[in-house]
Design a protein around this motif. Structure first.
Motif, PDB file in Angstrom:
ATOM      1  N   HIS A 198     -18.255  38.321 -62.256  1.00  0.00           N
ATOM      2  CA  HIS A 198     -17.882  37.804 -63.644  1.00  0.00           C
ATOM      3  C   HIS A 198     -17.584  38.954 -64.594  1.00  0.00           C
ATOM      4  CE1 HIS A 198     -18.671  33.979 -61.957  1.00  0.00           C
ATOM      5  NE2 HIS A 198     -19.909  33.977 -62.053  1.00  0.00           N
ATOM      6  N   ASN A 199     -16.454  38.816 -65.120  1.00  0.00           N
ATOM      7  CA  ASN A 199     -16.202  39.877 -66.447  1.00  0.00           C
ATOM      8  C   ASN A 199     -17.176  39.607 -67.740  1.00  0.00           C
ATOM      9  OD1 ASN A 199     -14.407  40.627 -64.654  1.00  0.00           O
ATOM     10  ND2 ASN A 199     -12.840  40.652 -66.013  1.00  0.00           N
ATOM     11  N   LEU A 200     -17.901  40.555 -68.019  1.00  0.00           N
ATOM     12  CA  LEU A 200     -18.745  40.207 -69.247  1.00  0.00           C
ATOM     13  C   LEU A 200     -18.596  41.335 -70.280  1.00  0.00           C
ATOM     14  CD1 LEU A 200     -22.019  39.250 -67.467  1.00  0.00           C
ATOM     15  CD2 LEU A 200     -20.187  37.600 -68.597  1.00  0.00           C
ATOM     16  N   GLY A 236     -13.289  51.076 -60.687  1.00  0.00           N
ATOM     17  CA  GLY A 236     -14.213  50.246 -61.778  1.00  0.00           C
ATOM     18  C   GLY A 236     -13.904  50.248 -63.257  1.00  0.00           C
ATOM     19  N   ARG A 237     -14.363  49.457 -64.242  1.00  0.00           N
ATOM     20  CA  ARG A 237     -13.901  49.389 -65.446  1.00  0.00           C
ATOM     21  C   ARG A 237     -14.096  50.581 -65.997  1.00  0.00           C
ATOM     22  NH1 ARG A 237     -10.971  45.058 -66.342  1.00  0.00           N
ATOM     23  NH2 ARG A 237     -11.030  46.058 -68.790  1.00  0.00           N
ATOM     24  N   VAL A 238     -13.288  50.928 -67.103  1.00  0.00           N
ATOM     25  CA  VAL A 238     -13.252  52.311 -67.788  1.00  0.00           C
ATOM     26  C   VAL A 238     -13.636  51.967 -69.373  1.00  0.00           C
ATOM     27  CG1 VAL A 238     -12.190  53.760 -66.641  1.00  0.00           C
ATOM     28  CG2 VAL A 238     -10.957  52.647 -68.246  1.00  0.00           C
ATOM     29  N   VAL A 291     -12.102  39.793 -53.535  1.00  0.00           N
ATOM     30  CA  VAL A 291     -11.461  39.839 -54.808  1.00  0.00           C
ATOM     31  C   VAL A 291     -12.523  39.833 -55.930  1.00  0.00           C
ATOM     32  CG1 VAL A 291     -11.120  37.440 -55.212  1.00  0.00           C
ATOM     33  CG2 VAL A 291      -9.736  39.024 -56.654  1.00  0.00           C
ATOM     34  N   GLY A 292     -12.245  40.526 -56.991  1.00  0.00           N
ATOM     35  CA  GLY A 292     -13.229  40.501 -58.168  1.00  0.00           C
ATOM     36  C   GLY A 292     -13.926  41.698 -58.667  1.00  0.00           C
ATOM     37  N   GLU A 293     -14.259  42.538 -57.887  1.00  0.00           N
ATOM     38  CA  GLU A 293     -14.850  43.929 -58.046  1.00  0.00           C
ATOM     39  C   GLU A 293     -14.644  44.740 -56.906  1.00  0.00           C
ATOM     40  OE1 GLU A 293     -19.010  43.243 -57.724  1.00  0.00           O
ATOM     41  OE2 GLU A 293     -18.774  41.167 -56.887  1.00  0.00           O
ATOM     42  N   PRO A 294     -15.073  46.025 -56.856  1.00  0.00           N
ATOM     43  CA  PRO A 294     -14.987  46.802 -55.852  1.00  0.00           C
ATOM     44  C   PRO A 294     -15.758  46.525 -54.947  1.00  0.00           C
ATOM     45  CG  PRO A 294     -15.006  48.406 -57.760  1.00  0.00           C
ATOM     46  CD  PRO A 294     -15.323  46.690 -58.147  1.00  0.00           C
ATOM     47  N   ILE A 295     -15.406  46.548 -53.663  1.00  0.00           N
ATOM     48  CA  ILE A 295     -16.179  46.285 -52.380  1.00  0.00           C
ATOM     49  C   ILE A 295     -16.797  47.380 -51.746  1.00  0.00           C
ATOM     50  CG2 ILE A 295     -14.245  46.123 -50.681  1.00  0.00           C
ATOM     51  CD1 ILE A 295     -16.056  43.759 -49.316  1.00  0.00           C
ATOM     52  N   VAL A 321      -8.025  41.680 -46.663  1.00  0.00           N
ATOM     53  CA  VAL A 321      -7.139  42.032 -47.632  1.00  0.00           C
ATOM     54  C   VAL A 321      -7.928  42.029 -49.186  1.00  0.00           C
ATOM     55  CG1 VAL A 321      -5.017  41.069 -46.504  1.00  0.00           C
ATOM     56  CG2 VAL A 321      -6.461  39.565 -47.994  1.00  0.00           C
ATOM     57  N   ASP A 322      -7.945  43.377 -49.408  1.00  0.00           N
ATOM     58  CA  ASP A 322      -9.016  43.718 -50.541  1.00  0.00           C
ATOM     59  C   ASP A 322      -7.872  43.800 -51.618  1.00  0.00           C
ATOM     60  OD1 ASP A 322     -10.319  44.778 -52.817  1.00  0.00           O
ATOM     61  OD2 ASP A 322     -10.877  46.716 -51.545  1.00  0.00           O
ATOM     62  N   THR A 323      -7.894  42.539 -52.475  1.00  0.00           N
ATOM     63  CA  THR A 323      -6.958  42.216 -53.449  1.00  0.00           C
ATOM     64  C   THR A 323      -7.379  42.660 -54.862  1.00  0.00           C
ATOM     65  OG1 THR A 323      -7.559  39.998 -53.770  1.00  0.00           O
ATOM     66  CG2 THR A 323      -5.952  40.343 -51.991  1.00  0.00           C
ATOM     67  N   TRP A 324      -6.653  43.637 -55.267  1.00  0.00           N
ATOM     68  CA  TRP A 324      -6.762  44.066 -56.779  1.00  0.00           C
ATOM     69  C   TRP A 324      -5.939  43.197 -57.596  1.00  0.00           C
ATOM     70  CZ3 TRP A 324      -3.824  45.759 -60.743  1.00  0.00           C
ATOM     71  CH2 TRP A 324      -4.577  46.201 -62.128  1.00  0.00           C
ATOM     72  N   TRP A 325      -6.495  42.602 -58.748  1.00  0.00           N
ATOM     73  CA  TRP A 325      -5.692  42.037 -60.007  1.00  0.00           C
ATOM     74  C   TRP A 325      -6.423  41.434 -60.931  1.00  0.00           C
ATOM     75  CZ3 TRP A 325      -5.061  36.248 -60.207  1.00  0.00           C
ATOM     76  CH2 TRP A 325      -5.776  35.565 -59.347  1.00  0.00           C
ATOM     77  N   GLN A 326      -5.951  40.819 -61.931  1.00  0.00           N
ATOM     78  CA  GLN A 326      -6.719  40.423 -63.126  1.00  0.00           C
ATOM     79  C   GLN A 326      -6.302  39.308 -63.835  1.00  0.00           C
ATOM     80  OE1 GLN A 326      -5.095  44.132 -65.439  1.00  0.00           O
ATOM     81  NE2 GLN A 326      -7.361  44.699 -65.614  1.00  0.00           N
ATOM     82  N   THR A 327      -7.172  38.689 -64.682  1.00  0.00           N
ATOM     83  CA  THR A 327      -6.715  37.462 -65.391  1.00  0.00           C
ATOM     84  C   THR A 327      -5.231  37.875 -65.870  1.00  0.00           C
ATOM     85  OG1 THR A 327      -8.863  36.953 -65.985  1.00  0.00           O
ATOM     86  CG2 THR A 327      -7.154  35.794 -67.185  1.00  0.00           C
ATOM     87  N   GLU A 328      -5.035  38.809 -66.577  1.00  0.00           N
ATOM     88  CA  GLU A 328      -3.760  39.208 -67.377  1.00  0.00           C
ATOM     89  C   GLU A 328      -2.766  39.419 -66.554  1.00  0.00           C
ATOM     90  OE1 GLU A 328      -6.830  40.509 -67.371  1.00  0.00           O
ATOM     91  OE2 GLU A 328      -7.526  41.299 -69.279  1.00  0.00           O
ATOM     92  N   GLY A 340      -7.328  48.769 -67.888  1.00  0.00           N
ATOM     93  CA  GLY A 340      -9.124  48.946 -68.021  1.00  0.00           C
ATOM     94  C   GLY A 340      -9.640  49.360 -67.066  1.00  0.00           C
ATOM     95  N   ASP A 341      -8.995  49.677 -65.874  1.00  0.00           N
ATOM     96  CA  ASP A 341      -9.494  50.199 -64.526  1.00  0.00           C
ATOM     97  C   ASP A 341      -9.463  51.565 -64.514  1.00  0.00           C
ATOM     98  OD1 ASP A 341     -11.311  47.726 -63.787  1.00  0.00           O
ATOM     99  OD2 ASP A 341      -9.217  46.813 -63.028  1.00  0.00           O
ATOM    100  N   GLY A 342     -10.278  52.213 -63.745  1.00  0.00           N
ATOM    101  CA  GLY A 342     -10.097  53.694 -63.108  1.00  0.00           C
ATOM    102  C   GLY A 342      -9.642  53.201 -61.783  1.00  0.00           C
TER     103      GLY A 342
HETATM  104  C1  7RM Z   1      -8.736  38.392 -60.141  1.00  0.00           C
HETATM  105  C2  7RM Z   1      -9.857  38.857 -61.232  1.00  0.00           C
HETATM  106  C3  7RM Z   1     -10.311  41.377 -63.420  1.00  0.00           C
HETATM  107  C4  7RM Z   1     -11.184  42.862 -63.138  1.00  0.00           C
HETATM  108  C5  7RM Z   1     -10.289  44.170 -62.681  1.00  0.00           C
HETATM  109  C6  7RM Z   1     -10.937  44.793 -61.834  1.00  0.00           C
HETATM  110  C7  7RM Z   1     -11.863  43.707 -61.016  1.00  0.00           C
HETATM  111  C8  7RM Z   1     -10.733  42.563 -59.273  1.00  0.00           C
HETATM  112  C9  7RM Z   1     -10.769  43.884 -57.748  1.00  0.00           C
HETATM  113  C10 7RM Z   1     -11.403  44.521 -58.789  1.00  0.00           C
HETATM  114  C11 7RM Z   1     -11.955  46.360 -57.426  1.00  0.00           C
HETATM  115  C12 7RM Z   1     -10.797  44.615 -56.332  1.00  0.00           C
HETATM  116  N1  7RM Z   1      -9.705  38.737 -62.314  1.00  0.00           N
HETATM  117  N2  7RM Z   1     -11.396  43.876 -59.739  1.00  0.00           N
HETATM  118  N3  7RM Z   1     -10.451  42.708 -58.175  1.00  0.00           N
HETATM  119  N4  7RM Z   1     -12.070  45.677 -58.718  1.00  0.00           N
HETATM  120  N5  7RM Z   1     -11.402  45.856 -56.428  1.00  0.00           N
HETATM  121  N6  7RM Z   1     -10.237  44.147 -55.480  1.00  0.00           N
HETATM  122  O1  7RM Z   1     -10.823  39.213 -60.639  1.00  0.00           O
HETATM  123  O2  7RM Z   1      -9.710  39.218 -64.585  1.00  0.00           O
HETATM  124  O3  7RM Z   1     -11.684  38.074 -63.654  1.00  0.00           O
HETATM  125  O4  7RM Z   1     -11.275  40.324 -63.394  1.00  0.00           O
HETATM  126  O5  7RM Z   1     -12.014  42.578 -61.968  1.00  0.00           O
HETATM  127  O6  7RM Z   1     -12.021  45.543 -62.768  1.00  0.00           O
HETATM  128  O7  7RM Z   1      -9.968  44.482 -64.004  1.00  0.00           O
HETATM  129  S1  7RM Z   1     -10.531  38.858 -63.577  1.00  0.00           S
END
Ligand code: 7RM
Length: 635
Positions: free
Chosen positions: A512-514, A501-503, A372-376, A396-403, A486-488
């Protein structure tokens, strides 16, 4: 139990269809069968994305901690709830049972009450990954106080901004923290913050390092003596399903951090249901998520989701490289971990090291791996699959967000066939859409666009603390009646999603999101700097690293460049934290701007990633000569 644990692909499709066609019935059954409520809801959900207004299980009464603690006492009271693995492998692990956790949460809840904390008050938690962090979170929830956990790697200024934004009246912290070979004076950081936080009336201090620290009379209290004096019985406050449970800050592309507000009923239902299915949790499993509770992953999948399922959840205080790069695998073998959930940046860092660190440990307990957290990237995926999963534990490649509060797109292990780099299919109840730049939904497969969600789900954030307008503008104004992530993303021939990734101007560094704006603001406060622009560029381990383009004022021109670079990074460390430091800093005579004065970050991104053969459309570029000079001196 019928629809709680999904067992094969056909069942997934059936449930998915049901969740789309009859969402009320679907979610009502889940909520009814698997949780304890003090009063039933009047309506399953209500939504209007044009405001936006969303409510789940409205009218229902509950306390999330009764679902995470009390209801387990008779069935699994002596089962380990939290398994604490300290930073130092020589220090003993702690096995905190559900009974003990319940008692400790109630005690702390009583201390909070004694200190004047009431339902609805905000409490800031600034702690390392020690049991008291989870206990503090749950103690707040017990009495209906809203917790705002701030990751203990943030600087004093970043902490102060977050404390003041939601007006916390209390901070819970520790004397210090251990991470790898480093100890940090957390209390000193809090003291500095509080110079600019007049609203904070009391500070509770957990003893961890026994470092000698300043205790402000009348404000600061050691926690243990207070705990010793109170009862371990504390009735759970009766909460509305829609009452806020917590605030968690996330960086935006502009302005100050956004305090995402999550409520309790829907959040509980969704995090628990996703946890059970996405990690295929079974009663005697030992589940380990390596995130910090300072991030949403820790809130949802170390604390609430696992505990709501009566799981054993590991809390690890340390880092993957201490005392050596075998530590993760040492912990997996030591505690016979069955589910292991981490970030691609950690996998890449470990993949660089010798396989001996892996092979020295018995990983045969592992059943499911997560990321989790970014594209692998494909390479990291294969390394993880071959060496940690031994080609038999699904990833499990889990995509999600704080929101989003919980996992949105992910395989279900042993159910959804996985494909490297694909998060695969939406979870039950989640309706993604890909949009083109004109605002049209891209239908069918083999399309790429911006990822939106077109229907509400139980754990979505309800607002940004104190700024509902910004919540609307950031997430609901770009595409009508849609939540914009906010993602593509792309959808392949079989309908699998891959997040690209982010757009926007959020850059993910080591997971870490910055936001670029706060970093630029920090740099611009340096007396020698007149203007700056930050972009991301690909980095082997961190995924992305930061590249700063900095214009100096005249006073800076004569200064030593390397010293300036150090000072700029120091400035960033003070304002935000070391995670936001720049990898490269190039001093430039100007920045590429459009005629309307906007920085053309697209061009800077190309320069930073050494891809300047084709700069794309530069017809609106005001100052091509500046671009030529930046390219010539690029680092
Ligand atoms: C859970 C978390 C959210 C942002 C999100 C994406 C990126 C998270 C994946 C991912 C590709 C994934 N919350 N992101 N998971 N990108 N594959 N499995 O990370 O608010 O800190 O970040 O992270 O860009 O918008 S977060």
């Amino acid at each position: 139990m019928s629809n709680y644990h999904i067992k094969h692909l056909e069942e997934y499709f059936q449930l998915y269809r049901k969740s789309v066609r009859e969402p009320e019935n679907f979610w009502e059954e889940i909520a009814e069968e698997h949780f304890v409520w003090k009063k039933r809801w009047e309506r399953v959900f209500r939504w209007d994305f044009t405001k936006p207004e969303v409510a789940w299980f409205e009218g229902a009464k509950l306390n999330i901690t009764e679902n995470c603690l009390d209801r387990h006492l008779y069935v699994r009271g002596n089962k380990t709830a939290i398994l604490f693995e300290p930073n130092d492998p020589k220090e003993e692990a702690q096995y905190i049972t559900y009974k003990q956790l319940h008692a400790r949460v109630c005690k702390l809840a009583n201390v909070l009450k004694e200190q004047g904390v009431q339902k609805g008050d905000r409490v800031c938690i600034y702690l390392p990954m020690i049991p008291e962090l989870a206990i503090s979170v749950l103690a707040c929830a017990r009495i209906g106080a809203i917790h705002s956990v701030v990751f203990a790697g943030f600087s004093s200024q970043a902490l102060a901004t977050r404390i003041n934004d939601c007006d916390c009246k209390m901070v819970i912290t520790s004397d210090g923290s251990y991470r790898g070979a480093k100890t940090t004076d957390l209390k000193g950081i809090v003291d500095q913050s509080l110079e600019s936080c007049p609203g904070v009336k009391s500070v509770l201090v957990v003893k961890r390092t026994a470092a000698s620290i300043h205790m402000e009379k009348g404000r600061d209290h050691w926690l243990q003596p207070l705990l010793d004096k109170v009862s371990d019985v504390c009735a759970a406050e009766v909460m509305d399903a829609e009452d806020p449970l917590f605030i968690l800050y996330t960086s935006g592309s502009t302005g100050k951090p956004k305090g995402m507000v999550h409520s309790s009923g829907g959040y509980m239902v969704f995090t628990a249901y996703t946890f059970k299915n996405i990690f295929r949790y079974q009663e005697n499993d030992v589940y380990w998520c390596t995130a910090d509770i300072g991030w949403i992953t820790g809130h949802s999948y170390i604390v609430y989701g696992p505990l709501a399922n009566g799981a054993t959840t590991v809390m690890f205080e340390g880092v993957p490289s201490y005392p050596d790069y075998g530590r993760f695998w040492d912990v997996v073998a030591k505690h016979k971990v069955t589910q292991f959930y981490t970030a691609p940046t950690a996998i890449r860092a470990l993949a660089k090291e010798s396989l001996d660190f892996v092979d020295a440990h018995d990983l045969s307990s592992l059943k499911v791996l997560g990321t989790v957290g970014e594209p692998i990237n494909e390479e990291a995926w294969h390394w993880y699959n071959n060496n940690i999963g031994r080609n038999k534990s699904p990833i499990v490649d889990t995509w999600w967000q704080t929101e989003t509060g919980g996992i949105m797109i992910s395989p279900i292990p042993f159910v959804t066939p996985t494909t490297p780099t694909y998060a695969t299919l939406p979870f039950i109840g989640i309706q993604p859409a890909l949009m083109d730049e004109q605002g049209e939904e891209l239908m069918g497969n083999q399309v790429e666009g911006r990822l939106c969600i077109k229907f509400p789900w139980p754990s979505m954030a309800r607002t940004i603390w104190g700024d509902h307008k910004r919540y609307y503008e950031t997430y609901f104004s770009t595409y009508k009646n849609m939540y914009f992530t906010g993602d593509g993303a792309l959808r392949n021939a079989v309908g699998y999603y891959r997040i690209t990734g982010r757009v926007d101007d959020v850059i993910i560094v080591s997971g870490h999101n910055l936001g670029t704006a706060p970093i630029e603001d920090a740099i611009n406060e340096h007396p020698a700097v007149s203007e700056s622009a930050i972009v991301g560029f690909p980095h082997d381990i961190k995924g992305n690293a930061l590249y700063g383009f900095v214009i100096l004022k005249e006073v800076g021109e004569s200064r030593d460049r390397d010293n300036l670079r150090k000072e700029i990074n120091q400035q960033i460390t003070e304002h935000i934290g070391p995670i936001a430091k720049l990898e490269k800093i190039q001093f430039v005579p100007g920045l590429p701007k459009t005629r309307s004065g906007k920085i053309m970050r697209r061009i800077l991104r190309k320069i930073a990633s050494q891809d300047t053969d084709n700069l794309g459309d530069i017809s609106t570029l005001l100052n091509p000569e500046v671009v030529a000079s930046i390219i010539k001196d690029a680092l």
